[in-house]
Design an enzyme around this catalytic site. Sequence first.
Site, PDB file in Angstrom:
ATOM      1  N   ASP A 137     -19.184 -59.986  26.880  1.00  0.00           N
ATOM      2  CA  ASP A 137     -19.769 -59.477  25.636  1.00  0.00           C
ATOM      3  C   ASP A 137     -19.155 -58.123  25.291  1.00  0.00           C
ATOM      4  OD1 ASP A 137     -21.371 -59.277  23.398  1.00  0.00           O
ATOM      5  OD2 ASP A 137     -23.261 -59.152  24.488  1.00  0.00           O
ATOM      6  N   GLY A 138     -19.295 -57.732  24.043  1.00  0.00           N
ATOM      7  CA  GLY A 138     -18.833 -56.425  23.578  1.00  0.00           C
ATOM      8  C   GLY A 138     -19.899 -55.363  23.804  1.00  0.00           C
ATOM      9  N   GLY A 180     -25.256 -55.658  16.606  1.00  0.00           N
ATOM     10  CA  GLY A 180     -25.307 -56.958  15.913  1.00  0.00           C
ATOM     11  C   GLY A 180     -26.681 -57.597  15.953  1.00  0.00           C
ATOM     12  N   GLU A 202     -29.003 -61.096  24.588  1.00  0.00           N
ATOM     13  CA  GLU A 202     -27.877 -60.570  25.380  1.00  0.00           C
ATOM     14  C   GLU A 202     -28.377 -60.064  26.731  1.00  0.00           C
ATOM     15  OE1 GLU A 202     -25.000 -59.113  21.708  1.00  0.00           O
ATOM     16  OE2 GLU A 202     -26.265 -57.636  22.678  1.00  0.00           O
ATOM     17  N   ASP A 232     -21.447 -51.410  21.854  1.00  0.00           N
ATOM     18  CA  ASP A 232     -21.305 -50.384  20.818  1.00  0.00           C
ATOM     19  C   ASP A 232     -20.831 -49.071  21.431  1.00  0.00           C
ATOM     20  OD1 ASP A 232     -22.275 -51.980  18.567  1.00  0.00           O
ATOM     21  OD2 ASP A 232     -24.118 -52.033  19.729  1.00  0.00           O
ATOM     22  N   THR A 283     -22.224 -61.613  21.628  1.00  0.00           N
ATOM     23  CA  THR A 283     -22.324 -61.647  20.160  1.00  0.00           C
ATOM     24  C   THR A 283     -21.565 -60.465  19.562  1.00  0.00           C
ATOM     25  OG1 THR A 283     -24.481 -62.717  20.275  1.00  0.00           O
ATOM     26  CG2 THR A 283     -23.995 -61.533  18.246  1.00  0.00           C
TER      27      THR A 283
HETATM   28  C1  5RP Z   1     -24.406 -57.324  19.322  1.00  0.00           C
HETATM   29  C2  5RP Z   1     -23.757 -56.392  20.251  1.00  0.00           C
HETATM   30  C3  5RP Z   1     -22.271 -56.253  20.178  1.00  0.00           C
HETATM   31  O1  5RP Z   1     -21.737 -56.517  21.427  1.00  0.00           O
HETATM   32  C4  5RP Z   1     -21.912 -54.871  19.751  1.00  0.00           C
HETATM   33  O2  5RP Z   1     -22.581 -54.587  18.552  1.00  0.00           O
HETATM   34  C5  5RP Z   1     -20.393 -54.732  19.564  1.00  0.00           C
HETATM   35  O3  5RP Z   1     -19.999 -55.463  18.456  1.00  0.00           O
HETATM   36  P1  5RP Z   1     -18.497 -55.567  17.984  1.00  0.00           P
HETATM   37  O4  5RP Z   1     -17.781 -56.382  19.007  1.00  0.00           O
HETATM   38  O5  5RP Z   1     -18.592 -56.269  16.653  1.00  0.00           O
HETATM   39  O6  5RP Z   1     -17.941 -54.180  17.856  1.00  0.00           O
HETATM   40  O7  5RP Z   1     -24.360 -55.746  21.068  1.00  0.00           O
HETATM   41  O8  5RP Z   1     -25.802 -57.274  19.404  1.00  0.00           O
END
Ligand code: 5RP
Length: 228
Positions: free
Chosen positions: A85-86, A101, A107, A88, A32
Site C-alpha cells: 500500500d501507499g 484516500g 487498510e 501520505d 488503495t
Molecule cells: C488511501 C491511502 C493512500 O495509501 C494514501 O493516501 C497515498 O495515496 P497515493 O498513493 O494516491 O499518494 O492511505 O486511504
Amino acid sequence: MTQDELKALVAQAAADYVKQEVPQGAVLGVGTGSTANLFIDAIAAFKERFSGAVSSSEASTRRLQQHGIQVLDLNEVDEIPVYVDGADEIDASGAMIKGGGGALTREKIVAAVAGRFVCIADGSKLVDTLGAFPLPVEVIPMARAAVARKLAALGGQPRLRMTKEGGIYKTDNGNVILDVSALRISQPKDIEQQINQIPGVVTVGLFALRGADVLLLGTEQGVQRTDY
Ligand code: 5RP
C-alpha cells in the site's frame, strides 16, 4: 522524474518484490490510492501466480476485478503474507499517516492480518516528523462533534472532509472523516493509542503500532529499499 513516474517505479518494484518473495498461490493484500492502483496494474501481468487478493476499498476491488483478479473476503482467508500500500507520509521508523484516500479502516484491518507491510511511496512522502499532512480520523457520524472537540483538546484542528461536490464525504463503511491539521506527531504510537481511545473513533490514520516492514521509496536515483 515526475511524482507519477516515481509512483510507477515503486509500483513495479513492489510487483517484482511479490514475484520474488511471495510464495506461489498466496493471497495478496492490496491497498488503495494512486500508487496502489499502479501496483494493481503491474501485478495483473502475472495474476496466475497468486490465488487472489484481499482489497482495502471498493475502488481497489473494482480495479482488481477489471484485471480479472479474484477478490477474496477477508473472512475466508487465513493468511496474507504481504500487504502492499501507499502512504501520505512515512517517517524513519516506518510509522505512517494514511487515509488520504479515505480507506484507512480497511487498510488497517488488512495490514494487521498481513505478515509484512510493504509501503510504496514517492520520495516526497518521507518526512522527519509526521503531521504536515492532516491526520485522517474515521468517525461514527453521530460522534462527529464530540470527537472533534477531543481532537481540538489534543491541539489539533479537525475539519470535516467534504466531497468535491460540497457534500459530506462518506467512507466505504458509511462513516465520516475528520482531517486533523496542526498536530506535530513526534510520538506516533502514543498519539495513535490516545486517539483510538476516543469514543466514536473507528480508526485513526496513524499506522505506527503496526508500521511498515519494508519501504520502497521512489527517488531520482532509483528505488531505495529500507527494511525496518
Ligand atoms: C488511501 C491511502 C493512500 O495509501 C494514501 O493516501 C497515498 O495515496 P497515493 O498513493 O494516491 O499518494 O492511505 O486511504
